[in-house]
Each structure stands twice: as structure tokens, then as C-alpha cells.
Design a protein around this motif. Structure first.
Motif, PDB file in Angstrom:
ATOM      1  N   ALA A   1     -24.139 -10.891  -4.511  1.00 44.65           N
ATOM      2  CA  ALA A   1     -23.888  -9.474  -4.722  1.00 44.65           C
ATOM      3  C   ALA A   1     -22.421  -9.311  -5.101  1.00 44.65           C
ATOM      4  O   ALA A   1     -21.547  -9.944  -4.517  1.00 44.65           O
ATOM      5  CB  ALA A   1     -24.201  -8.680  -3.460  1.00 44.65           C
TER       6      ALA A   1
ATOM      7  N   SER B   1     -19.391  -6.425  -7.197  1.00 46.79           N
ATOM      8  CA  SER B   1     -19.096  -5.086  -7.700  1.00 46.79           C
ATOM      9  C   SER B   1     -18.314  -5.228  -8.998  1.00 46.79           C
ATOM     10  O   SER B   1     -17.281  -5.907  -9.036  1.00 46.79           O
ATOM     11  CB  SER B   1     -18.281  -4.297  -6.670  1.00 46.79           C
ATOM     12  OG  SER B   1     -18.065  -2.971  -7.123  1.00 46.79           O
TER      13      SER B   1
ATOM     14  N   LYS C   1     -22.592  -2.069  -8.163  1.00 46.29           N
ATOM     15  CA  LYS C   1     -23.227  -3.214  -7.528  1.00 46.29           C
ATOM     16  C   LYS C   1     -24.181  -3.940  -8.481  1.00 46.29           C
ATOM     17  O   LYS C   1     -25.051  -3.337  -9.104  1.00 46.29           O
ATOM     18  CB  LYS C   1     -23.979  -2.772  -6.273  1.00 46.29           C
ATOM     19  CG  LYS C   1     -23.041  -2.277  -5.165  1.00 46.29           C
ATOM     20  CD  LYS C   1     -23.817  -1.893  -3.922  1.00 46.29           C
ATOM     21  CE  LYS C   1     -22.878  -1.435  -2.808  1.00 46.29           C
ATOM     22  NZ  LYS C   1     -23.622  -1.051  -1.587  1.00 46.29           N
ATOM     23  N   VAL C   2     -23.998  -5.254  -8.554  1.00 44.45           N
ATOM     24  CA  VAL C   2     -24.832  -6.099  -9.406  1.00 44.45           C
ATOM     25  C   VAL C   2     -25.148  -7.379  -8.643  1.00 44.45           C
ATOM     26  O   VAL C   2     -24.628  -7.621  -7.551  1.00 44.45           O
ATOM     27  CB  VAL C   2     -24.106  -6.448 -10.728  1.00 44.45           C
ATOM     28  CG1 VAL C   2     -23.686  -5.188 -11.470  1.00 44.45           C
ATOM     29  CG2 VAL C   2     -22.891  -7.346 -10.474  1.00 44.45           C
TER      30      VAL C   2
ATOM     31  N   ALA D   1     -29.684  -4.519  -9.324  1.00 50.12           N
ATOM     32  CA  ALA D   1     -28.880  -4.309  -8.116  1.00 50.12           C
ATOM     33  C   ALA D   1     -29.353  -5.272  -7.031  1.00 50.12           C
ATOM     34  O   ALA D   1     -30.439  -5.853  -7.114  1.00 50.12           O
ATOM     35  CB  ALA D   1     -29.011  -2.860  -7.646  1.00 50.12           C
TER      36      ALA D   1
ATOM     37  N   ASP E   1     -30.730  -4.844  -4.308  1.00 54.34           N
ATOM     38  CA  ASP E   1     -32.025  -4.517  -3.707  1.00 54.34           C
ATOM     39  C   ASP E   1     -33.177  -4.657  -4.692  1.00 54.34           C
ATOM     40  O   ASP E   1     -34.322  -4.328  -4.375  1.00 54.34           O
ATOM     41  CB  ASP E   1     -32.013  -3.106  -3.117  1.00 54.34           C
ATOM     42  CG  ASP E   1     -31.694  -2.030  -4.155  1.00 54.34           C
ATOM     43  OD1 ASP E   1     -31.514  -2.363  -5.350  1.00 54.34           O
ATOM     44  OD2 ASP E   1     -31.607  -0.849  -3.764  1.00 54.34           O
TER      45      ASP E   1
ATOM     46  N   ASN F   1     -29.818  -0.836 -11.884  1.00 56.62           N
ATOM     47  CA  ASN F   1     -28.526  -0.184 -11.751  1.00 56.62           C
ATOM     48  C   ASN F   1     -28.338   0.699 -12.988  1.00 56.62           C
ATOM     49  O   ASN F   1     -28.171   0.197 -14.098  1.00 56.62           O
ATOM     50  CB  ASN F   1     -27.400  -1.220 -11.662  1.00 56.62           C
ATOM     51  CG  ASN F   1     -26.039  -0.583 -11.452  1.00 56.62           C
ATOM     52  OD1 ASN F   1     -25.792   0.551 -11.862  1.00 56.62           O
ATOM     53  ND2 ASN F   1     -25.129  -1.317 -10.834  1.00 56.62           N
TER      54      ASN F   1
ATOM     55  N   THR G   1     -25.946   3.092 -13.304  1.00 57.90           N
ATOM     56  CA  THR G   1     -24.637   3.745 -13.229  1.00 57.90           C
ATOM     57  C   THR G   1     -24.059   4.018 -14.607  1.00 57.90           C
ATOM     58  O   THR G   1     -23.547   5.103 -14.881  1.00 57.90           O
ATOM     59  CB  THR G   1     -23.652   2.869 -12.426  1.00 57.90           C
ATOM     60  OG1 THR G   1     -24.199   2.635 -11.130  1.00 57.90           O
ATOM     61  CG2 THR G   1     -22.304   3.554 -12.303  1.00 57.90           C
TER      62      THR G   1
END
Length: 213
Positions: free
Chosen positions: A73, A75, A81-82, A177, A179, A183, A185
Motif C-alpha cells: 500500500a 500514497s 492510496k494505491v 486501492a 481494499d 481509486n 481520485t
């Protein structure tokens, strides 16, 4: 009377190799915007010689993909978050795949542009919940890593670790992401076009059923 004996020995060996760039409007600061790919994912085809006498050699094609030994994980500026692999390359998911059940629909030319994240076992995890990590067996027998059921991939259009030029490519590829969710964003508009497979690629004609991969 002398007899002539002729002994002929014929040996043959064949080997074939196939060598495996989309600007985004939201490129991270200092990101290289040159889509040229210096090194393509390789797909090797090697001969497998049978021990049974008189039986022809059968070519075996190595599974296509990017060997992935770790999921991390991270940022990333502008994206947030990636998940990256052990080399820091951002991983993606594909809207034309399915998560229930897990299935990859990225094959042929698509898999050369988006190498599946394949694994020989359990990848090392850093900041990624083990409960969302799994695998799915591809048609070529390789085990591809999944996040929340979604198969994950690298993108050959990413010129360096931390780049995310694959975001929103074709409107169907997205940074994944930790989870397993998309993502969203930053969504470059219009949706970028995927880079082409390497010129020396021996992929079948078409896009592997992906509609533009």
C-alpha cells in the motif's frame, strides 16, 4: 564382399521469442510523459523435448505476466492510496473482468499491454489486508493475484515506479486501492488510449475480446 554401413544422426532444435506507450491529464508532478516503453514484457516460447522415443517435440508457451512477489500500500501525489508491486509499479483493475467469481478477460494483446500480476505463492504484504488477497487461475495456467476478487495488472505505459498513466484508459482501467476498489481520485479526461503492444509481438490479431484493452 564388404558391406557399407551408413549411420545418420539428425538433431534439430527450434526456439522462438516474442518481446512483449497513454498521456494522462493528471500526471504526477515531475512524471515522465513520454509513452515510449524501453523494455517490453517478454513472452518466451521454448521447445519441450519428450523422452518417449519417436515422439515429436511439443512447444510450450510460457505464461504471460509480471512476476509479483509483494503487494505494498502506498500514497501517490494527486492519486492517493494505491497498491504497488515489489518494484514500486502501480497496479490496476479492469472493468471487463469479474470479481464474483474472479475471472480475467484480458488475454492476447491485452495481456501484453496489461501484464497480469502473477505469483508462484503468497506475495509479501505491506499495508494490504490479507483477507482481500487471493488468486485466480488464468487460461495459460498462471496464478494471477486478485484484490477483493478483482484480478490485478501492471501497465507497460507506466515509464517508472509510481507512475499511473493507466488511470481511466479506455474508461475501463483504474488504479486499484488497497481494499480492491477503484481509486477514482483523479480521472484524466478524455479517457486516455492504451499504448500499443510491442512491435515485435506475436500476439494474435485482435484485442483478445477486450474492446480496446
Amino acid at each position: 564382399m564388404a558391406a557399407t554401413r551408413l549411420t545418420a544422426t539428425v538433431a534439430g532444435c527450434a526456439a522462438a521469442a516474442a518481446a512483449l506507450a497513454a498521456l494522462t491529464a493528471c500526471a504526477p508532478p515531475g512524471a515522465n510523459v513520454d509513452n515510449t516503453v524501453d523494455a517490453a514484457q517478454a513472452q518466451a516460447q521454448v521447445p519441450a523435448l519428450n523422452d518417449v522415443a519417436g515422439e515429436s517435440a511439443v512447444p510450450v508457451v510460457a505464461p504471460v505476466g509480471s512476476q509479483t512477489t509483494a503487494l505494498k500500500a502506498a500514497s501517490i501525489p494527486k492519486m492517493g492510496k494505491v497498491v504497488t508491486d515489489q518494484d514500486g509499479f502501480v497496479l490496476y483493475r479492469f472493468d471487463k473482468d469479474t470479481a464474483k467469481p474472479p475471472k480475467s478477460n484480458c488475454v492476447d494483446k491485452c495481456a501484453q499491454v496489461w501484464p497480469p500480476a502473477i505469483t508462484d505463492g503468497n506475495p509479501d504484504l505491506s499495508g494490504v489486508d490479507p483477507s482481500v488477497v487471493g488468486t485466480v487461475t488464468r487460461a495459460d495456467g498462471a496464478r494471477q493475484i486478485t484484490l477483493a476478487g478483482w484480478p490485478v495488472y501492471r501497465y507497460i505505459g507506466d515509464p517508472k515506479p509510481g507512475a499511473w498513466k493507466g488511470q481511466n484508459v479506455g474508461g475501463v482501467w483504474f488504479v486499484v486501492a488497497p481494499d480492491g476498489k477503484k481509486n477514482l481520485t483523479c480521472l484524466p479526461t478524455p479517457a486516455p488510449t492504451a499504448v500499443e503492444p510491442p512491435a515485435a509481438s506475436a500476439a494474435p490479431t485482435g484485442d483478445g475480446g477486450t474492446g480496446g484493452y
